[in-house]
Design an enzyme around this catalytic site. Structure first.
Site, mmCIF file in Angstrom:
data_model
loop_
_atom_site.group_PDB
_atom_site.id
_atom_site.type_symbol
_atom_site.label_atom_id
_atom_site.label_comp_id
_atom_site.label_asym_id
_atom_site.label_seq_id
_atom_site.Cartn_x
_atom_site.Cartn_y
_atom_site.Cartn_z
ATOM 1 C CB THR A 242 -6.280 -1.626 3.445
ATOM 2 O OG1 THR A 242 -7.696 -1.694 3.388
ATOM 3 C CG2 THR A 242 -5.684 -2.225 2.184
ATOM 4 C CG ASN A 245 -4.738 -6.697 7.980
ATOM 5 O OD1 ASN A 245 -4.521 -7.751 8.556
ATOM 6 N ND2 ASN A 245 -5.583 -5.797 8.434
ATOM 7 C CD GLU A 246 0.705 -2.800 1.195
ATOM 8 O OE1 GLU A 246 0.145 -1.782 1.645
ATOM 9 O OE2 GLU A 246 1.356 -2.816 0.144
ATOM 10 N NE ARG A 247 2.963 -0.293 7.195
ATOM 11 C CZ ARG A 247 2.099 0.472 7.844
ATOM 12 N NH1 ARG A 247 1.707 0.148 9.040
ATOM 13 N NH2 ARG A 247 1.640 1.562 7.304
ATOM 14 C CG MET A 250 3.253 -7.344 1.699
ATOM 15 S SD MET A 250 3.083 -8.336 0.228
ATOM 16 C CE MET A 250 4.316 -7.577 -0.801
#
Ligand SMILES: Cc1cc2nc3c(=O)[nH]c(=O)nc-3n(C[C@H](O)[C@H](O)[C@H](O)COP(=O)(O)OP(=O)(O)OC[C@H]3O[C@@H](n4cnc5c(N)ncnc54)[C@H](O)[C@@H]3O)c2cc1C
Length: 393
Positions: A242, A245-247, A250
């Site tokens: 998670t 993938n957030e990095r 964004m």
């Protein structure tokens, strides 16, 4: 480092730009007066639906699940083009950048079929239920308990800073399921339907008057085992998916546009004394640094290498730039800044959050120090110690 798009990247950028020029809504339709508030859920849902219908949602997801099977470079280019249109923030981001990729990586086929389509089409909104009052930077220190009861799990605890929780249909949730093992080994990942009895959401009012996030109380919340993602006590690996993938999701999404600040400086020319001029040029310089960092990450991705510490340095640079730009905006507005609300005032009040959200400045510096400068790792007194034996603060 390569500053220019490759031929295929340039073609993709042109395609993205053409779509956005033809279809992008005015930012005020999604955000009202505040580009950081993401205040209109219906507007976001309509925009997300349009993006999905035209193939601009889930760019990096496999085609089998409605995505386009593209790479992280295309995702960053798309994010940059969205940011150019001031459409960077979306209420669907926790779903698209975090929940979706984690379900793709760790979910059962049934879970993929159930959740991914509605998420892509903007029919269901997700939030992230990771942080707790006593577990943020030290995420593996979560205390929210999930106990097995037949085919169900019963959850008891509190989450905090849950962005978009009030509007969300589902939350990605980390719970402690075995306190007798070291802290990373006793965590399980769940997909929580937010309307389940016992889920209580209390919005937190921020200093810019928005209620972007909330406290989420989980009181004897009963969910079936089908809501579990990945193995029991295997939640830490899912959580890492998670956060990684957030990095990527964004990347390139920063909302700062120097042109806006320059326009304000031109309008308030009488305030442009030499000291202010110097500060303005410094902001411009830091904006350029950010562009170079972006180019460095894209170049690395183009060579098939995943960025590591670069993402942390980037996060630090974005937070610094947001704060500096907001300070500058207020300085140019002068006393007027105190008399009414406005974009720069909003940014000024939101900027401190950028130094905390998604990993604090200090944590990013730790990552950069260890991975780039090769400094010794932080001492960890909790290594190998059962979670239940750790001292409590
Ligand atoms: C705008 C915003 C949106 C957010 N949205 C969400 C969300 O949707 N879901 C969610 O789960 N969470 C969310 N968060 C929470 C966010 O992830 C945490 O605030 C963040 O991880 C920091 O944790 P903390 O607040 O508990 O601070 P702490 O971890 O308690 O840190 C307190 C201070 O100690 C410092 N510190 C801590 N550990 C170290 C260390 N090892 N070395 C040096 N310094 C250290 C920190 O840098 C900080 O200055 C959001 C936060 C913000 C600001």
């Amino acid at each position: 480092m390569d500053f220019r798009d490759s031929e295929s990247e340039a073609a993709f950028r042109a395609e993205a730009r053409a779509f956005l020029d033809a279809h992008a809504p005015d930012p005020s339709e999604l955000y009202g007066d505040d580009p950081l508030a993401a205040s209109n859920p219906e507007g976001h849902a309509a925009w997300q639906k349009k993006l999905a219908a035209h193939g601009w949602s889930g760019l990096t997801w496999p085609k089998a699940y409605g995505g386009r099977g593209l790479g992280p470079i295309e995702q960053i280019i798309w994010n940059q083009e969205l940011a150019r249109k001031q459409l960077g923030l979306s209420l669907y981001m926790p779903g698209l950048a975090m929940a979706g990729p984690t379900i793709i990586a760790h979910g059962s086929e049934e879970q993929k079929q159930r959740y991914l389509g509605p998420l892509l089409r903007g029919e269901e909104m997700w939030c992230q239920l990771f942080s707790e009052p006593g577990a943020g930077s030290d995420l593996a220190g979560i205390r929210c308990r999930a106990e097995r009861d037949g085919d169900d799990w019963v959850i008891q605890g509190q989450k905090t800073w849950s962005s978009g929780a009030e509007d969300a249909d589902f939350g990605i949730l980390l719970c402690r399921t075995d306190p007798t093992v070291p802290k990373h080994d006793g965590i399980t990942y769940f997909l929580l339907p937010m309307r389940t009895p016992g889920v209580e959401i209390r919005p937190i009012r921020q200093m810019n008057d928005a209620t972007h996030f909330a406290d989420t109380f989980l009181n004897e919340v009963r969910i079936p085992d089908a809501c579990r993602l990945g193995p029991v006590n295997g939640g830490w690996a899912c959580a890492m998916t998670t956060l990684m993938n957030e990095r990527i999701g964004m990347g390139g999404m920063e909302t700062f546009r120097f042109d806006d600040l320059a326009a304000l400086a031109r309008e308030k020319r009488e305030r442009m004394d030499p000291v202010t001029r110097d500060a303005l040029v410094r902001v411009w310089g830091h904006g350029k640094t950010l562009e170079l960092l972006n180019a460095r990450i894209v170049t690395k991705l183009g060579r098939g290498v995943m960025p590591e510490a670069e993402s942390s340095v980037m996060k630090l640079a974005i937070a610094r730039l947001m704060s500096e730009a907001a300070d500058m905006g207020l300085r140019l507005l002068g006393p007027e800044a105190m008399l009414r609300a406005g974009t720069w005032q909003n940014q000024f009040l939101f900027a401190p959050a950028m130094h905390v959200a998604g990993g604090t400045d200090e944590i990013q510096k730790n990552v950069a120090a260890e991975r780039t400068l090769g400094l010794p790792k932080e001492e960890r007194a909790d290594r190998g110690v059962p979670f239940q034996d750790l001292p409590r603060g």
